[in-house]
Design a protein around this motif. Structure first.
Motif, PDB file in Angstrom:
ATOM      1  N   THR A  58       0.828  -1.195   0.000  1.00 54.92           N
ATOM      2  CA  THR A  58       0.000   0.000   0.000  1.00 54.92           C
ATOM      3  C   THR A  58       0.872   1.258   0.000  1.00 54.92           C
ATOM      4  N   GLU A  59       0.221   2.410  -0.172  1.00 55.07           N
ATOM      5  CA  GLU A  59       0.968   3.668  -0.107  1.00 55.07           C
ATOM      6  C   GLU A  59       1.553   3.881   1.281  1.00 55.07           C
ATOM      7  N   GLU A  60       0.835   3.445   2.306  1.00 52.57           N
ATOM      8  CA  GLU A  60       1.376   3.571   3.662  1.00 52.57           C
ATOM      9  C   GLU A  60       2.585   2.657   3.852  1.00 52.57           C
ATOM     10  N   ASP A  61       2.540   1.464   3.245  1.00 48.16           N
ATOM     11  CA  ASP A  61       3.712   0.583   3.269  1.00 48.16           C
ATOM     12  C   ASP A  61       4.923   1.289   2.656  1.00 48.16           C
ATOM     13  N   TYR A  62       4.670   2.010   1.570  1.00 47.93           N
ATOM     14  CA  TYR A  62       5.746   2.727   0.880  1.00 47.93           C
ATOM     15  C   TYR A  62       6.349   3.796   1.784  1.00 47.93           C
ATOM     16  N   ILE A  63       5.509   4.547   2.459  1.00 51.37           N
ATOM     17  CA  ILE A  63       6.000   5.600   3.350  1.00 51.37           C
ATOM     18  C   ILE A  63       6.787   4.986   4.507  1.00 51.37           C
ATOM     19  N   CYS A  64       6.304   3.882   5.026  1.00 53.01           N
ATOM     20  CA  CYS A  64       7.029   3.192   6.098  1.00 53.01           C
ATOM     21  C   CYS A  64       8.380   2.682   5.596  1.00 53.01           C
ATOM     22  N   ALA A  65       8.391   2.176   4.365  1.00 54.07           N
ATOM     23  CA  ALA A  65       9.648   1.686   3.795  1.00 54.07           C
ATOM     24  C   ALA A  65      10.664   2.815   3.651  1.00 54.07           C
ATOM     25  N   LEU A  66      10.203   3.988   3.226  1.00 51.22           N
ATOM     26  CA  LEU A  66      11.106   5.121   3.074  1.00 51.22           C
ATOM     27  C   LEU A  66      11.732   5.527   4.406  1.00 51.22           C
ATOM     28  N   ALA A  67      10.996   5.397   5.488  1.00 53.18           N
ATOM     29  CA  ALA A  67      11.512   5.790   6.801  1.00 53.18           C
ATOM     30  C   ALA A  67      12.737   4.974   7.195  1.00 53.18           C
ATOM     31  N   SER A  68      12.820   3.745   6.712  1.00 56.80           N
ATOM     32  CA  SER A  68      13.965   2.890   7.023  1.00 56.80           C
ATOM     33  C   SER A  68      14.961   2.817   5.867  1.00 56.80           C
ATOM     34  N   SER A  69      14.724   3.565   4.801  1.00 57.85           N
ATOM     35  CA  SER A  69      15.587   3.485   3.623  1.00 57.85           C
ATOM     36  C   SER A  69      16.804   4.387   3.763  1.00 57.85           C
ATOM     37  N   PHE A  70      17.801   4.119   2.937  1.00 58.23           N
ATOM     38  CA  PHE A  70      19.065   4.843   3.030  1.00 58.23           C
ATOM     39  C   PHE A  70      19.652   4.976   1.627  1.00 58.23           C
ATOM     40  N   LEU A  71      20.175   6.169   1.335  1.00 56.82           N
ATOM     41  CA  LEU A  71      20.780   6.425   0.020  1.00 56.82           C
ATOM     42  C   LEU A  71      22.222   6.868   0.198  1.00 56.82           C
ATOM     43  N   VAL A  72      23.116   6.215  -0.515  1.00 53.75           N
ATOM     44  CA  VAL A  72      24.518   6.610  -0.579  1.00 53.75           C
ATOM     45  C   VAL A  72      24.733   7.358  -1.897  1.00 53.75           C
ATOM     46  N   SER A  73      24.985   8.653  -1.806  1.00 52.35           N
ATOM     47  CA  SER A  73      25.275   9.481  -2.977  1.00 52.35           C
ATOM     48  C   SER A  73      26.779   9.469  -3.197  1.00 52.35           C
ATOM     49  N   ALA A  74      27.230   8.893  -4.306  1.00 46.44           N
ATOM     50  CA  ALA A  74      28.658   8.666  -4.545  1.00 46.44           C
ATOM     51  C   ALA A  74      29.158   9.533  -5.686  1.00 46.44           C
ATOM     52  N   ASP A  75      30.021  10.482  -5.360  1.00 45.64           N
ATOM     53  CA  ASP A  75      30.571  11.420  -6.341  1.00 45.64           C
ATOM     54  C   ASP A  75      31.945  11.850  -5.838  1.00 45.64           C
ATOM     55  N   ASN A  76      32.929  11.872  -6.704  1.00 45.74           N
ATOM     56  CA  ASN A  76      34.306  12.050  -6.261  1.00 45.74           C
ATOM     57  C   ASN A  76      34.559  13.365  -5.525  1.00 45.74           C
ATOM     58  N   ALA A  77      35.655  13.383  -4.754  1.00 44.96           N
ATOM     59  CA  ALA A  77      35.973  14.486  -3.853  1.00 44.96           C
ATOM     60  C   ALA A  77      37.383  15.006  -4.139  1.00 44.96           C
ATOM     61  N   HIS A  78      37.671  16.217  -3.631  1.00 53.66           N
ATOM     62  CA  HIS A  78      38.955  16.876  -3.884  1.00 53.66           C
ATOM     63  C   HIS A  78      40.028  16.402  -2.909  1.00 53.66           C
ATOM     64  N   ALA A  79      41.054  15.721  -3.415  1.00 52.09           N
ATOM     65  CA  ALA A  79      42.223  15.407  -2.599  1.00 52.09           C
ATOM     66  C   ALA A  79      43.037  16.676  -2.355  1.00 52.09           C
ATOM     67  N   VAL A  91      29.261  10.623  -0.243  1.00 49.93           N
ATOM     68  CA  VAL A  91      30.614  10.076  -0.182  1.00 49.93           C
ATOM     69  C   VAL A  91      31.266  10.214  -1.558  1.00 49.93           C
ATOM     70  N   GLY A  92      32.536   9.859  -1.631  1.00 51.20           N
ATOM     71  CA  GLY A  92      33.244   9.887  -2.903  1.00 51.20           C
ATOM     72  C   GLY A  92      34.628   9.307  -2.743  1.00 51.20           C
ATOM     73  N   LEU A  93      35.429   9.389  -3.803  1.00 51.97           N
ATOM     74  CA  LEU A  93      36.815   8.954  -3.786  1.00 51.97           C
ATOM     75  C   LEU A  93      37.695  10.157  -4.088  1.00 51.97           C
ATOM     76  N   ALA A  94      38.797  10.278  -3.363  1.00 50.85           N
ATOM     77  CA  ALA A  94      39.675  11.444  -3.489  1.00 50.85           C
ATOM     78  C   ALA A  94      40.374  11.455  -4.844  1.00 50.85           C
ATOM     79  N   GLN A  95      40.410  12.634  -5.470  1.00 50.80           N
ATOM     80  CA  GLN A  95      41.085  12.751  -6.757  1.00 50.80           C
ATOM     81  C   GLN A  95      41.684  14.138  -6.926  1.00 50.80           C
TER      82      GLN A  95
END
Length: 439
Positions: free
Chosen positions: A290-311, A393-397
């Motif tokens: 259900t839509e409520e299941d979806y909202i509950c799922a988002l509450a426990s969800s996690f996103l890792v945004s991965a893009d390189n970083a400045h060394a 997060v990212g990898l140093a470059q």
């Protein structure tokens, strides 16, 4: 092991001269691993234990693996981007200079280091839209040879070349294609040849310059890698490998690679679009939730945004923060910003540090100098559509947004191992501000 993974990364990058080729390469890898392609314009059938992917605009892709025990499920998501700064060929491309030279008319895409594009072999890749009867079809094109070059002005003609040179995009950065007597106008012939279509059937194009300089592993002990497009194909590759290796039965594991991060992500296929939200909602519906299941799922969800970083730069360490400094080969970079250019907070940082500890992967913290404005990335843009816990997060470059960038030979494997650990985990939001991570 580090050199082998780095060599594989560089081979992957060589197959990706444009965003369209990058997504095609990722798609091929997914299909080889048994993933089924879905189409946005048709109804989906998603089952527990299934593996699927969907593309948008041929330049963004989302893949997902569905766990088998989803009574109280969540989404584990990683996001990277497929694009890098470059030059786009304009629709009316031909410039004849002084009745002798043929140049290609271009405009810049994203923010780049202009000087890195001069005096090196370049070519052109992208897609063409082809008329086939009553249909329009997409064909990928890569002119796999040294085709054009942007020549510098000799220092004898500009004695100020090494003193605060300011480049004019319409004057200084036009690539030289040929001499008018030798190739009066065979550019479209080359495009049609490599696309394997008649040039009369080409309706439109999205074509970009790319650097032909070969990637390299180098250094006194082979500790560095250099290549075009490390920002951000290094993260796109390493997070894909970690995604393929990880498997949580209590989660839906999701891999995203978005286009247009370098120009703000505000396109139908960018991180600021509905693409991720649409995919997550359709997964939820197909699982009978259900839509409520979806909202509950988002509450426990996690996103890792991965893009390189400045060394820290070896010649200019003063450009980095006095204490929050990151170095190549010293682990994954966790990015912080008080003004939320990065989404990392204490909760998401702590969770990612635990993931790295469990995977035996080093990590380090990055912030800009307080008097230097930093760029943003995918996380804070994606959160406007899908509001969940996120870490950047990212990898140093070095040399970010150059046409040829440098990173550490060890860090790709570090990211693979940490992302595998993430996708082997299940996260529960037991109460506000409290996350519990289990296998």
């Amino acid at each position: 092991m580090y050199s082998k993974i780095s060599a594989d990364l560089l081979e992957f990058i060589k197959k990706c001269p444009s965003v369209f080729h990058a997504v095609s390469s990722i798609k091929n890898e997914l299909e080889a691993q048994g993933f089924q392609e879905l189409t946005e314009g048709k109804k989906w059938t998603v089952k527990k234990g299934g593996r699927y992917f969907v593309t948008r605009n041929s330049s963004s892709i989302i893949a997902f693996k569905v766990g088998g025990d989803l009574d109280e499920y969540s989404f584990n998501i990683v996001a990277s981007h497929s694009d890098s700064p470059t030059f786009k060929i304009k629709e009316d491309y031909k410039i004849v200079q002084n009745k002798k030279y043929i140049q290609l008319n271009t405009e810049k895409y994203g923010g780049m280091i202009y000087s890195a594009w001069f005096d090196r072999p370049l070519s052109i890749a992208g897609r063409v839209i082809v008329k086939n009867g009553d249909s329009l079809e997409t064909r990928l094109v890569n002119i796999d040879k040294d085709l054009v070059l942007i020549p510098n002005v000799a220092i004898h003609m500009n004695r100020e070349m090494n003193s605060n040179m300011k480049y004019n995009e319409q004057v200084d950065l036009m690539p030289l294609y040929g001499l008018s007597g030798d190739c009066s106008d065979n550019f479209k012939d080359s495009i049609s040849q490599y696309a394997n279509v008649s040039k009369e059937d080409i309706m439109s194009t999205d074509l970009f310059l790319y650097n032909r300089t070969q990637p390299s592993i180098w250094g006194g002990n082979g500790e560095f890698i250099s290549s075009p497009k490390l920002d951000n194909l290094q993260c796109a590759y390493s997070t894909l490998k970690g995604f393929l290796k990880g498997s949580s039965q209590r989660s839906v594991n999701v891999y995203c690679c978005f286009d247009n991060e370098e120009v703000g992500s505000g396109t139908k296929q960018g991180a600021g679009s509905t693409f991720l939200e649409d995919v997550l909602k359709r997964i939820n519906l197909n699982l009978g939730k259900t839509e409520e299941d979806y909202i509950c799922a988002l509450a426990s969800s996690f996103l890792v945004s991965a893009d390189n970083a400045h060394a820290v730069h070896p010649n200019h360490p003063e450009l980095s923060d006095p204490t929050n400094r990151v170095y190549m080969n010293e682990g994954i970079v966790i990015k912080y910003n008080a003004n939320q250019k990065y989404t990392t907070d204490a909760v998401s940082s702590a969770l990612f540090k635990v993931l790295c500890q469990n995977a035996n992967v080093p990590c380090q913290g990055y912030t800009n100098r307080s008097d230097v404005a930093g760029g943003s990335t995918l996380g804070n843009i994606a959160s406007s559509k899908v509001s969940i816990n996120m870490v950047d997060v990212g990898l140093a470059q070095l040399s970010m947004h150059s046409s040829y960038e440098t990173a550490g030979v060890k860090d790709t494997l570090y990211m693979i191992n940490a992302i595998e650990e993430f996708f082997n985990s299940h996260i529960d939001a037991k109460s506000p501000g409290v996350l519990e991570m289990t296998k």
